[in-house]
Design an enzyme around this catalytic site. Structure first.
Site, PDB file in Angstrom:
ATOM      1  N   GLU A  57      46.215  51.534  42.693  1.00  0.00           N
ATOM      2  CA  GLU A  57      45.799  50.283  43.454  1.00  0.00           C
ATOM      3  C   GLU A  57      45.797  50.630  44.855  1.00  0.00           C
ATOM      4  O   GLU A  57      45.052  49.936  45.515  1.00  0.00           O
ATOM      5  CB  GLU A  57      46.805  48.999  42.992  1.00  0.00           C
ATOM      6  CG  GLU A  57      46.363  47.875  43.467  1.00  0.00           C
ATOM      7  CD  GLU A  57      45.239  47.143  42.861  1.00  0.00           C
ATOM      8  OE1 GLU A  57      44.653  47.652  41.619  1.00  0.00           O
ATOM      9  OE2 GLU A  57      44.696  46.095  42.994  1.00  0.00           O
ATOM     10  N   THR A 104      29.554  40.264  41.512  1.00  0.00           N
ATOM     11  CA  THR A 104      30.800  41.024  41.412  1.00  0.00           C
ATOM     12  C   THR A 104      31.558  41.276  40.302  1.00  0.00           C
ATOM     13  O   THR A 104      32.286  42.084  40.297  1.00  0.00           O
ATOM     14  CB  THR A 104      31.741  40.699  42.866  1.00  0.00           C
ATOM     15  OG1 THR A 104      32.609  41.496  43.086  1.00  0.00           O
ATOM     16  CG2 THR A 104      32.480  39.160  42.260  1.00  0.00           C
TER      17      THR A 104
END
Ligand SMILES: *[C@@H]1O[C@H](CO)[C@@H](O)[C@H](O)[C@H]1NC(C)=O
Ligand SMILES: *[C@@H]1O[C@H](CO)[C@@H](O)[C@H](O)[C@H]1NC(C)=O
Ligand SMILES: *[C@@H]1O[C@H](CO)[C@@H](O)[C@H](O)[C@H]1NC(C)=O
Ligand SMILES: *[C@@H]1O[C@H](CO)[C@@H](O)[C@H](O)[C@H]1NC(C)=O
Ligand SMILES: *[C@@H]1O[C@H](CO)[C@@H](O)[C@H](O)[C@H]1NC(C)=O
Length: 812
Positions: A383, A504
């Site tokens: 991440e 998206t």
């Protein structure tokens, strides 16, 4: 009167570049990797991989239906639903996405459509109709952005598929428009989040009661991506319903978000939506800001909106000037453009895909390569990853710190789609089989590492390989969809005449000429609540300084409302000054009366030659395949669970086929040093890029950042060449230097020259020049004189820095 500020910035230390070939090439190769000997794919093979992806999707989807539905998600390991936290409504981490509205069911619908699975697609629409008899009248507080992209976007895109006769899953009379009605119902529940004094949305809302049970903490901070993004889905909804309120309210918010940018055209990430106060002045391309750029460009393209295109161009140019590094975009301070963090986000891996859409394939290839190296190293994308390993310095001093965790401050990888997404876009743009191989590697990991009893889950911790017992909806709606589309070269989306853009959340959207025409002639805006709201917003703007030139909305009524928050020395929430200010070298003042708005774009001029990357550039001509390994050798450390894996680009077939090719060498590491100079000038900024890579400037406004390489005979330069002493012999002449430099004798036999290698993020190839048109750049003689005095110019028209010529920076 205005100022030129000339800063000298040291760029990141490059002395750490060491090439770690040994470890990689000694790795054992097993038979399974022989597949890689074949560096092309025939249709049968593509069909094979496509079929595999389809099977994997159905495996997880069926499990969700049997063991997860009607709840939001299914846990892939425990095989039980993952639900909203009903006890604690303030648990926003869980509840933002899990609205107790079967989000997996809705979000995965268009993957069935993309896979042409008409029966299942029709069955799921029926199930959705049965699941929401009362529409979304649910007592859940959810995040506006997440709910828009997953629910509203998923429903609208599925509606397009169901109603478009050219699509294989077209449902005809069978389908009565229920998905659009649901999308509209949801949008109506989310839209009140925009009813603020600024017109910017608050981040959360309750689907039944609006703001009733919401604590202030849940609505006091919103990010740039979330404030700007609903424009894409909401404008689609306006086109389909003819009610333009969705488009107008979100378009206004997009303008308002962009109005919060700094003078450098950099947008910060975090704001108070009710006042516009900036909380965190960090800018970049990762979490909190990613889909702002994505939707500026995609909405411009889908809705034919010039204003949005301008926003995208200005934002992208500012990023390239201030944040673009060789292999990724860094986070910078939005008011100074200075480096702010030493990490990058996993979410930023989407950006190369967007660069492809913007036509910047060349740089997209580089940025995608970084994501590939992270995948090679960690088996997924952490991440957050620190590109500079501070602990490594300790190791080099003999201590035994090998704390992988310090390299990945956020250690999870929830099987996010961004890397596959960019791989897909790069394949569509280049048709380079390299990207198919990347896809196969990802597919193998999904089959072997991320597949669990009831579905797919990523890593809880990339450093240990511990699995995560969560199947986020984007795994089915995005990761597997992009992977499928990568192999499905004949998919109808690839042959349609419509202008298809992916949301998206990877929901395909398109507008037919009939829909556009109908909207333009029959749209209406009758909802008095939103009409009054927008009118009031515009009125406040007129009484304030919110306009294109001032770019802030301090003043008028709003100022009274938020007076204390808009003092000039407003403190950002986070300490953003952890890095030293640039060393201030020189400041001078030039007279000018006209100050133009900054406009900076690069205009490629016609190139008759075919761009090289259309061929197998990565495989045969890319000499930087291992540069990242070398450069980030101390922060790309493979955890134990990855020790036996062969990085995909050096698997046997690849290596044997390409490593001995005359083009296929890894560029040696440079031994030169580089520095950057920054010029901030008012006025217009235009770059003209010539076919040979040279850059011509007729104006010099805005920020100009030039990377200069210090070249010395015998050293290895950034292009992988030994520097030719000839350069210096011809420079050993008195007339190379301006008179004020003559006194220093050493200058007649220079041992060091400068060469510009990057301008505002645009790379200059070997031999390319950066020319400045002295006739048009300067408005007055005094401007010109001041500029010359700052730099100095020799009789070869080269500009100089501290009496050292910059050999390819020419005044013409
Ligand atoms: C959540 O959804 C389930 C299934 O639809 C339903 O039975 C339950 O009542 C809902 N819970 C709340 C608190 O809304
Ligand atoms: C947004 O800004 C553009 C350009 O300044 C302007 O043309 C447009 O009308 C604005 N839209 C809204 C909804 O405010
Ligand atoms: C919107 O208002 C106009 C003018 O009052 C009216 O003619 C039209 O029917 C209304 N449209 C809808 C969909 O309510
Ligand atoms: C980086 O490369 C050097 C030289 O090959 C090697 O000695 C060192 O162990 C590498 N560092 C890491 C962290 O892999
Ligand atoms: C760059 O400028 C030099 C000196 O004027 C010239 O010899 C050279 O051909 C130029 N290069 C290109 C690519 O135009």
């Amino acid at each position: 009167m205005f100022h030129i500020l000339l800063y000298f910035w040291a760029i990141l230390p490059i002395s750490l570049w060491v090439w770690a070939s040994q470890e990689h090439f000694n790795t054992n190769i097993n038979d399974e990797q022989l597949r890689f000997e074949k560096y092309s794919f025939n249709r049968f093979e593509l069909k094979h991989y496509r079929g595999k992806v389809k099977d994997l999707f159905h495996f997880a989807h069926d499990n969700y239906l049997h063991k997860g539905y009607p709840y939001d998600e299914l846990r892939p390991i425990a095989c039980i639903p993952k639900t909203r936290n009903f006890e604690d409504p303030d648990d926003e981490i869980t509840n933002d996405v899990l609205g107790n509205f079967s989000v997996t069911l809705v979000d995965s619908l268009t993957t069935l459509a993309v896979m042409n699975d008409r029966p299942k697609f029709a069955e799921m629409i029926k199930l959705i109709e049965d699941t929401f008899p009362n529409k979304f009248d649910i007592d859940s507080t959810v995040q506006v952005f997440e709910t828009t992209i997953r629910i509203v976007g998923g429903l609208i895109s599925a509606h397009l598929y169901a109603t478009d006769p050219s699509k294989k899953v077209y449902l005809g009379e069978e389908y009565k428009g229920s998905l659009l009605q649901l999308a509209k119902d949801m949008a109506d529940r989310l839209l009140p989040s925009y009813l603020t004094l600024t017109g910017l949305p608050v981040p959360r809302i309750n689907l039944r009661t609006k703001f009733d049970p919401i604590t202030i903490e849940l609505v006091s901070e919103n990010n740039a991506a979330a404030m700007a993004s609903p424009i894409f889905e909401f404008t689609m909804l306006s086109y389909l319903t003819l009610d333009s309120k969705y488009a107008d309210v979100t378009r206004y918010a997009m303008n308002k978000t962009w109005a919060l940018r700094s003078d450098l055209q950099l947008l910060s990430m975090s704001f108070d939506p009710q006042t516009g106060q900036c909380y965190s002045q960090i800018s970049g391309v990762g979490a909190s800001i990613d889909s702002f750029y994505e939707y500026a460009l995609k909405s411009a393209l889908l809705f034919n909106d010039e204003g949005l295109l301008k926003i995208w161009q200005d934002a992208y140019n500012a990023l390239n000037t201030n944040s673009r590094a060789d292999w990724f975009y860094t986070n910078v301070q939005s008011t100074t453009g200075q480096l702010q963090t030493l990490w990058i986000d996993s979410l930023s891996a989407f950006f190369p895909g967007l660069q492809v859409l913007a036509g910047d394939v060349e740089d997209a290839i580089l940025k995608h390569m970084m994501a590939l190296k992270l995948w090679n190293t960690f088996g997924g994308l952490p991440e957050r990853w620190e590109f500079q390993n501070m602990a490594a310095f300790e190791v080099s001093r003999g201590s035994n710190i090998n704390d992988l965790r310090s390299l990945v401050p956020l250690e999870w990888y929830p099987l996010r789609p961004e890397f596959v997404e960019s791989t897909y876009f790069l394949y569509r743009a280049t048709r380079d089989p390299f990207y198919l191989n990347v896809g196969v590697t990802i597919l193998e990991s999904i089959e072997t590492k991320f597949k669990h009893k009831c579905g797919f889950g990523g890593f809880q911790d990339v450093t240990t390989g511990e699995p995560q017992d969560r199947m986020e909806t984007f795994i089915l709606s995005e990761t597997l969809k992009y992977l499928y589309l990568l192999f499905d070269v004949d998919n109808e989306l690839h042959h349609t005449r419509d202008n298809v853009l992916f949301s998206t959340e990877a929901h395909p959207m398109w507008l037919t000429p009939e829909v556009i025409n109908n909207y333009e002639h029959n749209k209406y805006f009758n909802d008095t609540v939103y009409k009054r709201h927008l009118k009031a917003c515009h009125k406040r703007d007129r009484g304030s300084a919110f306009n294109e030139n001032k770019r802030s909305f301090v003043g008028g009524k709003l100022r009274r409302f938020a007076k204390s928050l808009f003092t000039t020395d407003q403190k950002p929430k986070e300490d953003v000054n952890q890095h030293p200010k640039p060393e201030f070298k020189k400041e001078l003042t030039i007279d000018t009366s006209s100050v133009h708005e900054q406009m900076c774009f690069s205009m490629p001029v016609g190139n008759k030659d075919k761009p090289e990357w259309l061929h197998s550039h990565i495989l045969s001509h890319f000499d930087r395949l291992f540069e990242i390994d070398r450069r980030y050798n101390s922060s790309l450390i493979r955890p134990e669970h990855m020790k036996n894996e062969v990085p995909m680009e050096i698997k046997r077939g690849f290596y044997e086929k390409w490593a001995h090719d005359k083009f296929s060498h890894s560029r040696p590491m440079p031994s030169t040093e580089s520095l950057e100079i920054v010029l901030d000038l008012p006025g217009e900024c235009q770059l003209l890029r010539l076919p040979d890579g040279s850059i011509h400037r007729n104006t010099l406004g805005g920020r100009t950042k030039i990377r200069l390489e210090q070249i010395e005979p015998g050293k290895m330069d950034v292009y992988g060449r030994i520097l030719n002493p000839e350069l210096f012999i011809s420079a050993r002449r008195k007339d190379l230097f301006k008179s004020t430099c003559d006194k220093a004798d050493k200058l007649y036999t220079p041992t060091l020259l400068y060469r510009a290698t990057v301008l505002n993020g645009i790379y200059l190839p070997v031999g390319a020049n950066l020319t400045i048109n002295q006739k048009t750049v300067f408005k007055t003689q005094s401007e010109e004189n001041t500029f010359r005095n700052l730099f100095g110019q020799n009789s070869y028209n080269q500009l100089m820095l501290d009496c050292i010529p910059i050999i390819n920076l020419l005044m013409q």
